[in-house]
Design an enzyme around this catalytic site. Structure first.
Site, short mmCIF file in Angstrom:
data_model
loop_
_atom_site.label_atom_id
_atom_site.label_comp_id
_atom_site.label_asym_id
_atom_site.label_seq_id
_atom_site.Cartn_x
_atom_site.Cartn_y
_atom_site.Cartn_z
N ARG A 201 -16.59 -12.57 0.35
CA ARG A 201 -15.78 -11.86 1.32
C ARG A 201 -15.91 -10.38 1.05
NH1 ARG A 201 -10.20 -10.21 1.50
NH2 ARG A 201 -9.64 -9.90 3.70
N HIS B 64 1.18 -7.80 0.07
CA HIS B 64 0.05 -8.64 0.43
C HIS B 64 -0.86 -8.81 -0.77
CE1 HIS B 64 -0.84 -4.40 1.30
NE2 HIS B 64 -2.10 -4.67 0.97
N ASP C 54 0.87 -1.19 0.00
CA ASP C 54 0.00 0.00 0.00
C ASP C 54 0.90 1.23 0.00
OD1 ASP C 54 -2.19 -1.65 0.06
OD2 ASP C 54 -2.53 -1.46 2.22
C1 LIG Z 1 -2.68 -0.62 -10.35
C2 LIG Z 1 -2.89 0.25 -9.41
C3 LIG Z 1 -4.07 0.25 -8.50
C4 LIG Z 1 -3.65 1.17 -7.39
C5 LIG Z 1 -2.90 2.23 -8.18
C6 LIG Z 1 -1.99 1.37 -9.03
O1 LIG Z 1 -1.46 2.04 -10.17
C7 LIG Z 1 -0.83 0.85 -8.14
C8 LIG Z 1 -1.24 0.83 -6.64
C9 LIG Z 1 -2.69 0.40 -6.42
C10 LIG Z 1 -3.19 0.66 -5.02
C11 LIG Z 1 -2.96 -0.48 -4.03
C12 LIG Z 1 -3.49 -0.07 -2.65
C13 LIG Z 1 -4.88 0.56 -2.72
O2 LIG Z 1 -5.85 -0.45 -2.94
C14 LIG Z 1 -4.97 1.60 -3.86
C15 LIG Z 1 -6.30 2.35 -3.81
C16 LIG Z 1 -3.78 2.50 -3.80
O3 LIG Z 1 -3.69 3.58 -3.28
O4 LIG Z 1 -2.72 1.93 -4.50
C17 LIG Z 1 -4.67 0.91 -5.19
C18 LIG Z 1 -4.73 1.74 -6.47
C19 LIG Z 1 -6.14 1.71 -7.10
O5 LIG Z 1 -6.79 0.65 -7.11
O6 LIG Z 1 -6.57 2.75 -7.59
O1 LIG Z 2 -9.19 -7.33 0.76
C1 LIG Z 2 -8.14 -7.41 1.35
O2 LIG Z 2 -7.98 -8.12 2.34
C2 LIG Z 2 -6.92 -6.64 0.87
C3 LIG Z 2 -7.26 -5.47 0.02
C4 LIG Z 2 -6.08 -4.62 -0.27
O3 LIG Z 2 -4.96 -5.02 -0.08
C5 LIG Z 2 -6.28 -3.25 -0.78
O4 LIG Z 2 -7.44 -2.85 -0.98
O5 LIG Z 2 -5.26 -2.57 -0.96
FE LIG Z 3 -3.49 -3.40 -0.03
#
Ligand SMILES: C=C1C[C@]23C[C@@]1(O)CC[C@H]2[C@@]12CC[C@H](O)[C@@](C)(C(=O)O1)[C@H]2[C@@H]3C(=O)O
Ligand SMILES: O=C(O)CCC(=O)C(=O)O
Ligand SMILES: [Fe+2]
Length: 323
Positions: free
Chosen positions: A260, A250, A195
């Site tokens: 879920r 993760h 994250d």
């Molecule tokens: C593929 C992607 C989804 C994400 C933005 C990104 O370019 C790389 C990080 C991804 C992530 C992972 C954690 C969170 O779920 C999230 C909201 C974040 O801040 O980084 C997601 C991004 C997303 O789904 O918009």
């Molecule tokens: O659903 C989960 O337990 C993980 C989700 C997650 O890693 C995310 O939203 O970035």
């Molecule tokens: Fe995550």
């Protein structure tokens, strides 16, 4: 750490169930601080109980979440919000990542959906406020535990009105019916990643799915505890602790007969916040700053230009660092 070998693995992967540190926030303060710091150094993840978020708010949140995902697809797609917010199904981010997940991404400062005919928005607002308070409490405990003189160093980011925190509902369908005969298999529904923010506070229903990777090629399934919040260190906190806390990769898998749902609150600073470790984090063990100072806006831009599983933190390492 309790480790039991399990046969449920994909080729080349090892699955080792794990008991995350369980931290009782009502215990003696100095012990809580120490346990949080240790958990963030060793696992990057921990569970908290006696967290102060009313059960009533949590159960209503679960109810409105399930009600939302039960709506017809056409209706869910009508949740039009500015990018990256809103409803999404299967696509994760904007760079081609896919998964067996549908989600609703909201700005945590305005956690509502347009044309809300139910009480969805008011419940989500109450939940977000309560979880934000919990996040502040944990961040102060972390700062105290680390011996940072300014104990509000991490919380000041989220108490600012222009903080960039987000709230994400993830809804995972049960494993595909044709796969159900193989009880040892699973589908990766939300691919591996770290994250990017400061801290994530996640709550899920009682269905397993979250796995963390403490060692390359090894996945540790986390036992779900709906009465707890699962807290994890994000990339920014790894930077601000000069690498002492770890932002652990993760993923989420679907491997059961039940749906879920997880709700993640991602604590993020304002876009112009300068991310740098305080001088107290430079110690004989870590004699210089591991990362260059950068703004959250710069980090976020890089994050969103990359795929879900790409690492990004190394792009901000200090080149002068000798290791
Ligand atoms: C593929 C992607 C989804 C994400 C933005 C990104 O370019 C790389 C990080 C991804 C992530 C992972 C954690 C969170 O779920 C999230 C909201 C974040 O801040 O980084 C997601 C991004 C997303 O789904 O918009
Ligand atoms: O659903 C989960 O337990 C993980 C989700 C997650 O890693 C995310 O939203 O970035
Ligand atoms: Fe995550």
């Amino acid at each position: 750490m309790v480790v039991v070998a399990s046969p449920n693995s994909m080729i080349g992967e090892k699955i080792l169930p794990i008991d995350l540190p369980m931290i009782d926030l009502s215990a003696e303060r100095s012990m809580v601080m120490k346990r949080i710091v240790k958990a963030c150094e060793e696992y990057g993840f921990f569970n908290v109980i006696n967290h102060g978020v009313p059960y009533d708010i949590i159960s209503k949140m679960e109810e409105v979440g399930f009600d939302f995902f039960a709506k017809p697809m056409e209706q869910k797609k009508l949740v039009a919000l500015d990018k990256p917010f809103g409803y999404g199904c299967k696509n994760i981010g904007f760079n081609g990542d896919m998964g067996e997940v549908e989600y609703l991404l909201l700005n945590a400062n305005v956690p509502s959906i347009p044309n809300d005919s139910s009480n969805f928005s008011s419940i989500v607002r109450a939940y977000t406020e309560a979880v934000k308070e919990l996040a502040c409490e944990i961040l102060v405990l972390m700062a105290e535990g680390l011996g940072v003189p300014n104990t509000s160093i991490f919380t000041t980011f989220i108490t600012q009105l222009d903080n960039d925190s987000i709230l994400r509902f993830n809804h995972y369908p049960p494993k595909n019916s044709k796969d159900r005969d193989n009880s040892h298999s699973y589908n990766v529904a939300f691919g591996e990643h770290s994250d990017p923010q400061i801290l994530t506070i996640l709550r899920s229903n009682a269905v397993p799915g979250l796995q963390i990777s403490l060692q390359h090629g090894v996945w540790n399934p986390v036992v779900p505890d709906p009465s707890a919040f699962c807290v994890n260190v994000g990339d920014l906190l790894q930077v601000m602790t000069n690498g002492r806390f770890v932002s652990v990769r993760h993923r989420a898998v679907t491997n059961s007969y039940k749906c879920r749902m997880s709700v993640a609150y991602f604590v993020a600073p304002p876009l112009d916040a300068c991310i740098v470790a305080p001088s107290v984090m430079v110690t004989p063990n870590r004699p210089s700053l591991l990362f260059k100072p950068f703004t959250w806006e710069e980090y976020k831009k890089v994050t969103y230009s990359l795929r879900l599983g790409d690492t990004r933190i190394h792009l901000f390492r200090n080149c002068t660092q000798l290791e």
